[in-house]
Motif scaffolding. Structure first.
Motif, mmCIF file in Angstrom:
data_model
loop_
_atom_site.group_PDB
_atom_site.id
_atom_site.type_symbol
_atom_site.label_atom_id
_atom_site.label_comp_id
_atom_site.label_asym_id
_atom_site.label_seq_id
_atom_site.Cartn_x
_atom_site.Cartn_y
_atom_site.Cartn_z
ATOM 1 N N PRO A 15 2.634 -4.809 13.369
ATOM 2 C CA PRO A 15 2.683 -5.737 12.348
ATOM 3 C C PRO A 15 1.602 -5.348 11.100
ATOM 4 N N ASN A 16 2.129 -5.561 9.970
ATOM 5 C CA ASN A 16 1.159 -5.741 8.969
ATOM 6 C C ASN A 16 0.213 -4.117 8.640
ATOM 7 N N CYS A 17 0.701 -3.110 9.007
ATOM 8 C CA CYS A 17 0.179 -1.956 8.999
ATOM 9 C C CYS A 17 0.389 -1.023 7.615
ATOM 10 N N GLY A 18 1.470 -1.723 6.921
ATOM 11 C CA GLY A 18 1.860 -0.787 5.614
ATOM 12 C C GLY A 18 3.097 -0.308 5.426
ATOM 13 N N LYS A 19 4.067 -0.704 6.621
ATOM 14 C CA LYS A 19 5.218 0.127 6.611
ATOM 15 C C LYS A 19 6.118 -0.227 5.387
ATOM 16 N N SER A 20 6.439 -1.324 4.970
ATOM 17 C CA SER A 20 7.117 -1.753 3.728
ATOM 18 C C SER A 20 6.763 -1.337 2.551
ATOM 19 N N GLN A 21 5.368 -0.902 2.411
ATOM 20 C CA GLN A 21 4.828 -0.385 1.245
ATOM 21 C C GLN A 21 5.000 1.102 1.309
ATOM 22 N N ILE A 22 5.017 1.883 2.457
ATOM 23 C CA ILE A 22 5.104 3.202 2.590
ATOM 24 C C ILE A 22 6.817 3.422 2.264
ATOM 25 N N LEU A 32 9.744 -6.619 0.599
ATOM 26 C CA LEU A 32 8.561 -7.716 0.730
ATOM 27 C C LEU A 32 7.453 -6.929 1.310
ATOM 28 N N VAL A 33 6.388 -6.944 0.413
ATOM 29 C CA VAL A 33 4.943 -6.496 1.135
ATOM 30 C C VAL A 33 3.830 -7.401 1.208
ATOM 31 N N ALA A 34 3.619 -8.073 2.151
ATOM 32 C CA ALA A 34 2.912 -9.166 2.385
ATOM 33 C C ALA A 34 1.888 -9.257 3.332
ATOM 34 N N ASN A 35 0.645 -9.909 3.248
ATOM 35 C CA ASN A 35 -0.588 -9.639 4.002
ATOM 36 C C ASN A 35 -0.497 -10.503 5.266
ATOM 37 N N TYR A 36 0.753 -10.515 6.076
ATOM 38 C CA TYR A 36 0.781 -11.443 6.954
ATOM 39 C C TYR A 36 1.739 -10.728 7.987
ATOM 40 N N PRO A 37 1.516 -10.747 9.529
ATOM 41 C CA PRO A 37 2.330 -9.926 10.159
ATOM 42 C C PRO A 37 4.091 -10.386 10.239
ATOM 43 N N VAL A 121 -6.924 4.071 4.638
ATOM 44 C CA VAL A 121 -8.123 4.931 4.838
ATOM 45 C C VAL A 121 -9.128 4.201 3.674
ATOM 46 N N ASP A 122 -8.511 3.844 2.699
ATOM 47 C CA ASP A 122 -9.595 2.980 1.779
ATOM 48 C C ASP A 122 -10.469 2.053 2.382
ATOM 49 N N GLU A 123 -9.792 1.365 3.466
ATOM 50 C CA GLU A 123 -10.718 0.345 4.027
ATOM 51 C C GLU A 123 -11.793 0.959 5.166
ATOM 52 N N SER A 147 -3.353 8.278 4.096
ATOM 53 C CA SER A 147 -2.749 7.332 2.970
ATOM 54 C C SER A 147 -3.470 6.255 2.596
ATOM 55 N N ILE A 148 -3.030 5.809 0.956
ATOM 56 C CA ILE A 148 -3.637 4.610 0.601
ATOM 57 C C ILE A 148 -2.204 3.883 -0.017
ATOM 58 N N ALA A 149 -1.453 3.523 0.792
ATOM 59 C CA ALA A 149 -0.133 3.095 0.592
ATOM 60 C C ALA A 149 0.034 2.257 -0.765
ATOM 61 N N ILE A 150 -1.042 1.238 -0.651
ATOM 62 C CA ILE A 150 -0.997 0.209 -1.865
ATOM 63 C C ILE A 150 -1.300 0.948 -3.146
ATOM 64 N N LYS A 151 -1.982 2.074 -3.124
ATOM 65 C CA LYS A 151 -2.130 2.872 -4.450
ATOM 66 C C LYS A 151 -1.307 4.006 -4.545
HETATM 67 N N1 GTP Z 1 -6.277 -1.852 1.746
HETATM 68 C C1 GTP Z 1 -5.113 -1.494 1.725
HETATM 69 N N2 GTP Z 1 -4.143 -2.442 2.115
HETATM 70 C C2 GTP Z 1 -2.936 -1.980 2.205
HETATM 71 C C3 GTP Z 1 -2.394 -0.535 2.292
HETATM 72 N N3 GTP Z 1 -1.244 -0.616 2.634
HETATM 73 C C4 GTP Z 1 -0.675 -1.747 2.766
HETATM 74 N N4 GTP Z 1 -1.705 -2.605 2.546
HETATM 75 C C5 GTP Z 1 -1.569 -4.108 2.439
HETATM 76 O O1 GTP Z 1 -1.209 -4.299 3.776
HETATM 77 C C6 GTP Z 1 -0.478 -5.803 3.766
HETATM 78 C C7 GTP Z 1 0.765 -5.260 4.857
HETATM 79 O O2 GTP Z 1 1.732 -4.511 4.138
HETATM 80 P P1 GTP Z 1 3.150 -4.445 4.461
HETATM 81 O O3 GTP Z 1 3.602 -3.169 3.771
HETATM 82 O O4 GTP Z 1 3.816 -5.475 4.083
HETATM 83 O O5 GTP Z 1 3.064 -4.063 5.945
HETATM 84 P P2 GTP Z 1 4.136 -4.107 7.084
HETATM 85 O O6 GTP Z 1 3.936 -3.152 8.074
HETATM 86 O O7 GTP Z 1 5.272 -3.791 6.650
HETATM 87 O O8 GTP Z 1 4.251 -5.535 7.686
HETATM 88 P P3 GTP Z 1 5.506 -6.429 8.662
HETATM 89 O O9 GTP Z 1 6.458 -5.995 7.995
HETATM 90 O O10 GTP Z 1 4.855 -7.756 8.540
HETATM 91 O O11 GTP Z 1 5.109 -5.867 10.030
HETATM 92 C C8 GTP Z 1 -0.224 -6.003 2.413
HETATM 93 O O12 GTP Z 1 -1.126 -6.906 1.755
HETATM 94 C C9 GTP Z 1 -0.511 -4.734 1.689
HETATM 95 O O13 GTP Z 1 -0.907 -4.738 0.302
HETATM 96 C C10 GTP Z 1 -3.606 0.333 2.137
HETATM 97 O O14 GTP Z 1 -3.201 1.584 2.170
HETATM 98 N N5 GTP Z 1 -4.535 0.010 1.968
#
Ligand code: GTP
Ligand code: MG
Length: 240
Positions: A15-22, A32-37, A121-123, A147-151
């Motif tokens: 959970p919350n590892c960045g799957k939806s952003q990818i 939905l990309v959100a900072n909660y599991p 990996v940014d973090e 990967s730095i998915a948010i960017k």
């Molecule tokens: N610093 C950083 N934050 C990231 C990165 N990728 C995603 N995030 C943040 O991590 C949080 C979770 O991202 P999601 O894409 O919603 O993660 P998810 O794995 O889909 O989460 P669930 O569906 O809840 O399991 C969000 O606040 C994103 O902005 C990254 O590469 N670096």
């Protein structure tokens, strides 16, 4: 190129590892990309086209293990066991590498071509940590993409890696007792049954949902044989 997807690609991870952003980066679809599991609770699909292929990408709810602990994990595992998945993209949170790799170890039992995405990996770099992704790739035998998915960093490399997805080198081998138990259970499973080894592991671990799955595939009599074998093995193990 026609628009019929060539392959189904499942994005999986904690959970919350960045799957939806990818998923969004690959497909251009809003999700939905959100900072909660557990911000994703259902499987979502969209297309991703590369130079040579069209992929059907599936975003999934976060899971810690293939051993069912929640409704979300059940949905994800059923999707995998449906035998429709051609490639698994596991998103690993670089901040939680150990826990992420424990899921990787389970996924290797499936022998489905995989790609690992080492995300956020940014973090870790900010914390002064460096992860040797080349070594990780050579140990597991699948492409690893930093990967730095948010960017959006790593998206093009991920598309290439999906084209080069590989079956992991070899699944984790358990001790002699467990391995001989798994081969006894497997004798009741025809070679045509998908994911025999994983199904045998789930059965041996008394997974609450696997009986129904095995019965559907192999019928009541085979399920009975498998259950008898497992009980026999467990009893013998208790006396040793
Ligand atoms: N610093 C950083 N934050 C990231 C990165 N990728 C995603 N995030 C943040 O991590 C949080 C979770 O991202 P999601 O894409 O919603 O993660 P998810 O794995 O889909 O989460 P669930 O569906 O809840 O399991 C969000 O606040 C994103 O902005 C990254 O590469 N670096
Ligand atoms: Mg999500």
């Amino acid at each position: 190129m026609n628009n019929k997807p060539d392959k189904n690609v499942l994005i999986i991870g904690l959970p919350n590892c960045g799957k939806s952003q990818i998923f969004s980066n690959l497909t251009g679809e809003y999700t939905l990309v959100a900072n909660y599991p557990l911000s994703t609770i259902n499987i979502k699909k969209a297309f991703c086209t590369t130079e040579g292929y069209c992929y059907n990408i599936l975003d999934t709810p976060g899971i810690y293990s293939l051993h069912i602990q929640s409704e979300e994990a059940y949905i994800v595992r059923e999707k995998i066991l449906s035998d429709e998945i051609d490639i698994i993209v596991q998103c690993l949170d670089a901040n939680h590498l150990k826990q992420s790799l424990s899921l990787t170890a389970e996924l290797t039992q499936l022998s489905i071509p995989m790609v690992l995405v080492l995300n956020a990996v940014d973090e870790t770099l900010r914390k002064g940590m460096w992860i040797d992704s080349k070594r990780l790739s050579s140990i597991i035998g699948v492409p690893v993409v930093e990967s730095i998915a948010i960017k959006g960093v790593g998206t093009n490399r991920l598309k290439q890696a999906i084209e080069n997805a590989r079956v992991p080198k070899s699944p984790v081998i358990f001790g002699d007792v467990m391995e001989s138990a798994l081969s006894s259970i497997s004798t009741f499973m025809p070679d045509t049954m998908p994911y025999k080894r994983a199904n045998a592991i789930f059965a041996l671990l008394n997974d609450p949902y696997i009986e129904e799955h095995i019965e559907k595939l192999l019928g009541e009599a085979k399920l009975k044989d498998i259950k008898y074998t497992i009980n026999d093995l467990k009893e013998r193990f208790q006396w040793n």
